[in-house]
Design a protein around this motif. Structure first.
Motif, PDB file in Angstrom:
ATOM      1  N   ARG A  54      -9.352  14.211   8.928  1.00 16.80           N
ATOM      2  CA  ARG A  54      -8.746  14.436   7.615  1.00 16.80           C
ATOM      3  C   ARG A  54      -7.846  15.667   7.737  1.00 16.80           C
ATOM      4  NH1 ARG A  54      -9.915  12.476   2.625  1.00 16.80           N
ATOM      5  NH2 ARG A  54      -9.224  13.712   0.825  1.00 16.80           N
ATOM      6  N   SER A  62      -3.541  18.352   3.667  1.00 18.67           N
ATOM      7  CA  SER A  62      -2.409  17.724   2.979  1.00 18.67           C
ATOM      8  C   SER A  62      -1.126  18.523   3.142  1.00 18.67           C
ATOM      9  CB  SER A  62      -2.741  17.568   1.488  1.00 18.67           C
ATOM     10  OG  SER A  62      -1.648  17.006   0.787  1.00 18.67           O
ATOM     11  N   THR A  97       2.342  16.993   4.597  1.00 17.77           N
ATOM     12  CA  THR A  97       3.548  17.018   3.775  1.00 17.77           C
ATOM     13  C   THR A  97       4.686  17.719   4.499  1.00 17.77           C
ATOM     14  OG1 THR A  97       2.240  17.016   1.738  1.00 17.77           O
ATOM     15  CG2 THR A  97       4.532  17.754   1.571  1.00 17.77           C
ATOM     16  N   SER A 146       4.702   8.943  -0.662  1.00 19.23           N
ATOM     17  CA  SER A 146       3.306   9.115  -0.289  1.00 19.23           C
ATOM     18  C   SER A 146       2.394   8.811  -1.471  1.00 19.23           C
ATOM     19  CB  SER A 146       3.068  10.554   0.184  1.00 19.23           C
ATOM     20  OG  SER A 146       1.685  10.794   0.339  1.00 19.23           O
ATOM     21  N   ASP A 196      -0.744  10.036  -1.418  1.00 18.10           N
ATOM     22  CA  ASP A 196      -1.777  11.074  -1.443  1.00 18.10           C
ATOM     23  C   ASP A 196      -1.215  12.493  -1.344  1.00 18.10           C
ATOM     24  OD1 ASP A 196      -0.957  11.101   1.187  1.00 18.10           O
ATOM     25  OD2 ASP A 196      -2.904  10.540   2.038  1.00 18.10           O
ATOM     26  N   ALA A 197       0.101  12.631  -1.495  1.00 14.86           N
ATOM     27  CA  ALA A 197       0.730  13.951  -1.415  1.00 14.86           C
ATOM     28  C   ALA A 197       2.088  13.882  -2.133  1.00 14.86           C
ATOM     29  CB  ALA A 197       0.924  14.367   0.036  1.00 14.86           C
ATOM     30  N   THR A 243       0.289   9.709   3.615  1.00 15.32           N
ATOM     31  CA  THR A 243       1.282  10.522   4.314  1.00 15.32           C
ATOM     32  C   THR A 243       1.160  10.397   5.820  1.00 15.32           C
ATOM     33  OG1 THR A 243       1.020  12.110   2.501  1.00 15.32           O
ATOM     34  CG2 THR A 243       2.358  12.804   4.366  1.00 15.32           C
TER      35      THR A 243
END
Length: 207
Positions: free
Chosen positions: A129, A132, A136, A162, A164-165, A179
């Motif tokens: 993970r 972010s 980005t 994206s 999630d961002a 992303t």
């Protein structure tokens, strides 16, 4: 993100990758990576080479290889491979905190750590993970650059968004998804197309 702030992110990505690979067996190290013709061990040695190469040594190697950049990469990779997967990992650990680099911007080194890290992890079934903010920044970099890979050219005439961002770029047929999947597709990894959706995915995949 300034150059000063980017290096700790590079080091964190390298350290996370080293940790993820701690328990690999010798058969694991021979697993084909997402880089055509290279095992996961080969790709890790390539990352070690990139973290060990000054601009002067890089240029000297290019001249020695008669400006054959693929040969230069192969030669440097072989230098850092070692005799076993464990030795390859030890050599990588030794450069986790390095700020040595070829004549590339630091954000490109961050991209190397993330993208090649995924080239290694995905075939092994390992998931990370990523922060972010890191993803980005890399999506913004690759969408505007053809320096290392033709990412900007690959997404010409497409709009990427994206899920999630806060990353949005381009105009044209839409491609949406996580992303990381956008980054990997921009850098030519077809395995991640399945995580993307929208009318522009087929065009992106053809490139």
């Amino acid at each position: 993100m300034t150059v000063k702030n980017l290096w700790p992110l590079v080091h964190a990505e390298r350290a996370a990758l080293a940790t993820d690979l701690t328990t690999l067996t010798e058969p694991d190290w021979r697993t084909p990576s997402l880089c055509s013709g290279l095992s996961v061990r080969d790709v890790l040695a390539h990352l070690t080479a990139a973290a060990s190469l000054t601009p002067l040594r890089w240029f000297a190697g290019v001249v020695r290889c008669r400006f054959d950049f693929d040969r230069q990469v192969a030669v440097r990779l072989a230098e850092h491979l070692g005799e076993t997967g464990g030795e390859t990992l030890d050599r990588f650990r030794a450069v986790v905190g390095s700020t040595t680099k070829p004549p590339l911007p630091v954000v490109a080194m961050l991209g190397e750590a993330v993208v090649h890290g995924e080239d290694i992890r995905r075939p092994l079934g390992i998931r990370r993970r990523h922060p972010s903010t890191v993803l980005t920044r890399l999506a913004e970099y690759y969408s505007g650059s053809d320096l290392v890979v033709p990412a900007r050219s690959r997404i010409g005439g497409l709009r990427l968004e994206s899920t999630d961002a806060p990353f949005r770029v381009g105009e044209g047929a839409l491609v949406t998804g996580p992303t990381l999947a956008l980054i990997m597709a921009m850098t030519g990894r077809a395995d991640y197309l399945e995580e993307l959706s929208g009318p522009g995915v087929a065009t992106l995949g053809s490139r």
